[in-house]
Scaffold this motif. Structure first.
Motif, PDB file in Angstrom:
ATOM      1  N   SER A 138       0.846  -1.192   0.000  1.00 14.26           N
ATOM      2  CA  SER A 138       0.000   0.000   0.000  1.00 14.26           C
ATOM      3  C   SER A 138       0.876   1.234   0.000  1.00 14.26           C
ATOM      4  N   LYS A 193       0.650   5.769   0.709  1.00 12.50           N
ATOM      5  CA  LYS A 193      -0.065   6.981   1.087  1.00 12.50           C
ATOM      6  C   LYS A 193       0.910   8.137   0.968  1.00 12.50           C
ATOM      7  N   GLU A 203      -2.444  10.836  -2.247  1.00  8.76           N
ATOM      8  CA  GLU A 203      -2.461   9.481  -2.780  1.00  8.76           C
ATOM      9  C   GLU A 203      -2.717   8.518  -1.628  1.00  8.76           C
ATOM     10  N   ASN A 204      -3.583   7.525  -1.875  1.00 14.29           N
ATOM     11  CA  ASN A 204      -3.908   6.527  -0.868  1.00 14.29           C
ATOM     12  C   ASN A 204      -4.415   5.297  -1.607  1.00 14.29           C
ATOM     13  N   GLY A 205      -3.587   4.281  -1.688  1.00  9.98           N
ATOM     14  CA  GLY A 205      -3.994   3.111  -2.451  1.00  9.98           C
ATOM     15  C   GLY A 205      -3.274   1.851  -2.029  1.00  9.98           C
ATOM     16  N   SER A 206      -3.645   0.765  -2.675  1.00 11.17           N
ATOM     17  CA  SER A 206      -3.000  -0.517  -2.436  1.00 11.17           C
ATOM     18  C   SER A 206      -2.893  -1.276  -3.757  1.00 11.17           C
ATOM     19  N   GLY A 212      -5.027  -2.772  -8.533  1.00 15.15           N
ATOM     20  CA  GLY A 212      -4.727  -1.565  -7.783  1.00 15.15           C
ATOM     21  C   GLY A 212      -6.012  -0.922  -7.308  1.00 15.15           C
ATOM     22  N   THR A 213      -6.026  -0.505  -6.040  1.00 11.22           N
ATOM     23  CA  THR A 213      -7.184   0.167  -5.462  1.00 11.22           C
ATOM     24  C   THR A 213      -6.795   1.593  -5.128  1.00 11.22           C
ATOM     25  N   ASP A 214      -7.542   2.542  -5.653  1.00 15.53           N
ATOM     26  CA  ASP A 214      -7.349   3.964  -5.354  1.00 15.53           C
ATOM     27  C   ASP A 214      -8.423   4.343  -4.345  1.00 15.53           C
ATOM     28  N   ASN A 215      -8.018   4.618  -3.107  1.00 13.29           N
ATOM     29  CA  ASN A 215      -8.973   4.942  -2.045  1.00 13.29           C
ATOM     30  C   ASN A 215      -9.459   6.383  -2.099  1.00 13.29           C
ATOM     31  N   SER A 274     -12.051   6.248  -6.604  1.00 13.85           N
ATOM     32  CA  SER A 274     -12.371   4.834  -6.779  1.00 13.85           C
ATOM     33  C   SER A 274     -12.513   4.443  -8.251  1.00 13.85           C
ATOM     34  N   SER A 296      -9.541   2.612  -9.711  1.00 13.66           N
ATOM     35  CA  SER A 296      -9.191   1.261  -9.273  1.00 13.66           C
ATOM     36  C   SER A 296      -9.378   0.301 -10.441  1.00 13.66           C
TER      37      SER A 296
END
Length: 193
Positions: free
Chosen positions: A26, A28, A39-42, A76-79, A82, A85
């Motif tokens: 992940s 951030k 930016e905040n993702g995994s 990839g997940t964009d928190n 969305s 993602s």
């Protein structure tokens, strides 16, 4: 991880590198330290195999042509956004392939391959084929010419231009009519609302 070398000049240079990745992570980032994440993702890699091959070296032993092939899966997940993602699965029998070549004034890129993609606005299989090499001038982040054809569960032709404010033109359905124009390549997103 694997590598090979070839003789160039008075030494050996790596000419092929293969990396296989499985795992997740992940990220951030708060760029301006204002307490709000920019930016905040995994991400997750599932047997993602990347192979880079140097096809040609210049007289100074610097690469002037290389090919990257990719197979396996990643998501990839964009928190924050969305719609950005996505997940992708690529067969090893029809990997995605990208060839980069140094040319006068910049570089050309060609792409091909088949992948299964899942995004907020699309879920299906795509085949990518470069009709005209994608040219990016030295010092530029975006291409100024080239055409990519996408077929499969959707059909589209993506044209890169040097036109200010219309750097990317998308013909959905490939009927010859531009259905969508983006100012630059940096404005492209996985899903556009």
């Amino acid at each position: 991880f694997g590598t090979s070398t070839t003789a160039c000049g008075s030494g050996d240079e790596p000419d092929s590198v293969t990396i296989t990745m499985t795992g997740s992570g992940s990220f951030k980032e708060d760029r301006d330290a204002d307490g709000t994440l920019d930016e905040n993702g995994s991400f997750t890699y599932t047997n993602l195999k990347l192979n880079t091959t140097i096809n040609e070296f210049g007289i100074d032993c610097e690469p002037v042509k290389a090919t990257l092939t990719m197979s396996g899966g990643f998501s990839g997940t964009d928190n924050i956004e969305s719609n950005n993602s996505m997940s992708m699965s690529i067969s090893s029998s029809n990997p995605l392939s990208m060839t980069w070549e140094a040319v006068t004034g910049g570089e050309n890129i060609t792409m091909s391959g088949i992948s299964t993609v899942d995004t907020a606005c699309f879920d299906g299989t795509l085949t990518i084929a470069t009709q005209t090499p994608i040219f990016t001038p030295d010092g530029s982040d975006c291409p100024t010419s080239g055409v990519i054809k996408v077929t499969g569960d959707v059909t589209a032709t993506i044209t890169y231009t040097a036109t200010v404010g219309a750097g990317v033109q998308i013909d959905e359905g490939s009927d010859g009519t531009v259905d969508q124009t983006l100012p630059t390549c940096e404005d492209a997103e996985a899903c556009i609302e």
